[in-house]
Design a protein around this motif. Sequence first.
Motif, PDB file in Angstrom:
ATOM      1  N   VAL A  59       0.859  -1.182   0.000  1.00 29.59           N
ATOM      2  CA  VAL A  59       0.000   0.000   0.000  1.00 29.59           C
ATOM      3  C   VAL A  59       0.894   1.229   0.000  1.00 29.59           C
ATOM      4  O   VAL A  59       1.713   1.411   0.895  1.00 29.59           O
ATOM      5  CB  VAL A  59      -0.943   0.005   1.216  1.00 29.59           C
ATOM      6  CG1 VAL A  59      -1.782   1.278   1.230  1.00 29.59           C
ATOM      7  CG2 VAL A  59      -1.838  -1.229   1.185  1.00 29.59           C
ATOM      8  N   TRP A  60       0.747   2.051  -1.040  1.00 29.39           N
ATOM      9  CA  TRP A  60       1.542   3.274  -1.153  1.00 29.39           C
ATOM     10  C   TRP A  60       0.658   4.454  -0.816  1.00 29.39           C
ATOM     11  O   TRP A  60      -0.375   4.643  -1.442  1.00 29.39           O
ATOM     12  CB  TRP A  60       2.072   3.429  -2.584  1.00 29.39           C
ATOM     13  CG  TRP A  60       2.949   2.307  -3.007  1.00 29.39           C
ATOM     14  CD1 TRP A  60       2.559   1.173  -3.665  1.00 29.39           C
ATOM     15  CD2 TRP A  60       4.358   2.196  -2.799  1.00 29.39           C
ATOM     16  NE1 TRP A  60       3.645   0.349  -3.886  1.00 29.39           N
ATOM     17  CE2 TRP A  60       4.760   0.952  -3.365  1.00 29.39           C
ATOM     18  CE3 TRP A  60       5.320   3.012  -2.192  1.00 29.39           C
ATOM     19  CZ2 TRP A  60       6.084   0.518  -3.344  1.00 29.39           C
ATOM     20  CZ3 TRP A  60       6.629   2.571  -2.174  1.00 29.39           C
ATOM     21  CH2 TRP A  60       7.000   1.342  -2.738  1.00 29.39           C
ATOM     22  N   ALA A  92      -3.918   8.887   1.385  1.00 27.16           N
ATOM     23  CA  ALA A  92      -4.850   7.817   1.004  1.00 27.16           C
ATOM     24  C   ALA A  92      -4.116   6.818   0.111  1.00 27.16           C
ATOM     25  O   ALA A  92      -3.092   7.168  -0.492  1.00 27.16           O
ATOM     26  CB  ALA A  92      -6.051   8.415   0.273  1.00 27.16           C
ATOM     27  N   PRO A  93      -4.609   5.586  -0.005  1.00 28.09           N
ATOM     28  CA  PRO A  93      -3.915   4.611  -0.866  1.00 28.09           C
ATOM     29  C   PRO A  93      -3.788   5.136  -2.296  1.00 28.09           C
ATOM     30  O   PRO A  93      -4.769   5.569  -2.893  1.00 28.09           O
ATOM     31  CB  PRO A  93      -4.814   3.375  -0.811  1.00 28.09           C
ATOM     32  CG  PRO A  93      -5.570   3.503   0.465  1.00 28.09           C
ATOM     33  CD  PRO A  93      -5.772   4.987   0.673  1.00 28.09           C
ATOM     34  N   ALA A  94      -2.572   5.117  -2.810  1.00 32.69           N
ATOM     35  CA  ALA A  94      -2.322   5.657  -4.147  1.00 32.69           C
ATOM     36  C   ALA A  94      -2.771   4.662  -5.211  1.00 32.69           C
ATOM     37  O   ALA A  94      -2.758   3.453  -5.003  1.00 32.69           O
ATOM     38  CB  ALA A  94      -0.838   5.961  -4.309  1.00 32.69           C
ATOM     39  N   PHE A 133       0.105   8.852  -6.287  1.00 35.78           N
ATOM     40  CA  PHE A 133      -1.043   9.706  -5.974  1.00 35.78           C
ATOM     41  C   PHE A 133      -2.350   8.934  -6.000  1.00 35.78           C
ATOM     42  O   PHE A 133      -2.503   7.971  -6.758  1.00 35.78           O
ATOM     43  CB  PHE A 133      -1.149  10.846  -7.008  1.00 35.78           C
ATOM     44  CG  PHE A 133       0.092  11.674  -7.095  1.00 35.78           C
ATOM     45  CD1 PHE A 133       0.354  12.667  -6.172  1.00 35.78           C
ATOM     46  CD2 PHE A 133       1.022  11.431  -8.097  1.00 35.78           C
ATOM     47  CE1 PHE A 133       1.524  13.416  -6.246  1.00 35.78           C
ATOM     48  CE2 PHE A 133       2.189  12.173  -8.180  1.00 35.78           C
ATOM     49  CZ  PHE A 133       2.444  13.171  -7.248  1.00 35.78           C
ATOM     50  N   CYS A 134      -3.305   9.409  -5.227  1.00 35.69           N
ATOM     51  CA  CYS A 134      -4.686   8.980  -5.398  1.00 35.69           C
ATOM     52  C   CYS A 134      -5.207   9.624  -6.691  1.00 35.69           C
ATOM     53  O   CYS A 134      -4.571  10.524  -7.247  1.00 35.69           O
ATOM     54  CB  CYS A 134      -5.533   9.396  -4.195  1.00 35.69           C
ATOM     55  SG  CYS A 134      -5.770  11.180  -4.057  1.00 35.69           S
ATOM     56  N   VAL A 189      -0.546   1.850 -10.022  1.00 32.77           N
ATOM     57  CA  VAL A 189       0.108   1.173  -8.896  1.00 32.77           C
ATOM     58  C   VAL A 189      -0.149  -0.322  -9.058  1.00 32.77           C
ATOM     59  O   VAL A 189      -1.295  -0.749  -9.190  1.00 32.77           O
ATOM     60  CB  VAL A 189      -0.471   1.684  -7.551  1.00 32.77           C
ATOM     61  CG1 VAL A 189      -0.027   0.787  -6.391  1.00 32.77           C
ATOM     62  CG2 VAL A 189      -0.031   3.123  -7.300  1.00 32.77           C
ATOM     63  N   VAL A 190       0.927  -1.088  -9.118  1.00 36.91           N
ATOM     64  CA  VAL A 190       0.813  -2.536  -9.316  1.00 36.91           C
ATOM     65  C   VAL A 190       1.757  -3.254  -8.365  1.00 36.91           C
ATOM     66  O   VAL A 190       2.696  -2.650  -7.845  1.00 36.91           O
ATOM     67  CB  VAL A 190       1.154  -2.929 -10.779  1.00 36.91           C
ATOM     68  CG1 VAL A 190       0.067  -2.468 -11.737  1.00 36.91           C
ATOM     69  CG2 VAL A 190       2.507  -2.369 -11.200  1.00 36.91           C
ATOM     70  N   ASN A 191       1.508  -4.538  -8.173  1.00 37.88           N
ATOM     71  CA  ASN A 191       2.319  -5.327  -7.245  1.00 37.88           C
ATOM     72  C   ASN A 191       3.550  -5.869  -7.965  1.00 37.88           C
ATOM     73  O   ASN A 191       3.647  -7.058  -8.264  1.00 37.88           O
ATOM     74  CB  ASN A 191       1.473  -6.462  -6.666  1.00 37.88           C
ATOM     75  CG  ASN A 191       2.212  -7.230  -5.582  1.00 37.88           C
ATOM     76  OD1 ASN A 191       3.288  -6.819  -5.135  1.00 37.88           O
ATOM     77  ND2 ASN A 191       1.657  -8.352  -5.167  1.00 37.88           N
TER      78      ASN A 191
END
Length: 187
Positions: free
Chosen positions: A130-131, A138-140, A155-156, A174-176
């Motif tokens: 979680v970035w 907030a979670p990006a 960024f969100c 945003v990816v894992n």
Amino acid sequence: MIAHVETCVAVHDEIGQPQPLVVLRFGPAGAPRYWLILEVRADAQLADVDKLLRQLWLECCGHMSAFRVGRRELPKTIATGIAFAHPGSKVDYEYDFGSTTALVGELLGKRQGSIGRAPVRLLARNEPLVWPCGECGAPATLVCPFCIDSDDGVFCDAHAEAHEHADEEVYLPVVNSPRMGVCGYTG
Ligand SMILES: [Zn+2]
Ligand SMILES: [Zn+2]
Ligand SMILES: [Zn+2]
């Protein structure tokens, strides 16, 4: 997690003749929160490992890749069980020689088992990280590739829209993956 994998993995074996397997951990050098644990038939080629690494973490536009020990490049046709022969064996891996994602593979163990028809399988991987949005925490959801190396490159949705590079249309999701925000990687 590694201990859990070692005890439970045989339960998930396929029916079939047991074969020599190697258990490998891959992760980026210096970013321990990303990791993959793979189980590979000892006779499978490094090319098979390369293929799975690309599929799970890396592939954006078909860049070159290489496995190396020190400065010596290993042929991708070499058997994985030979590349990772000894306890603690480490092999460096690079994807894309321009905007490189560098990983280190390490032998965790060997066993006899049957993993079915595929030469490689994923046993476990890190939970998505979680970035926090650089502006509000907030979670990006989006990465600005121009700013990813600064402290606030993620960024969100709302703050991505307000960010100075919004007009450049360069944002990536945003990816894992340790390749998040690099080249055209979208997961
Ligand atoms: Zn690319
Ligand atoms: Zn925000
Ligand atoms: Zn930016």
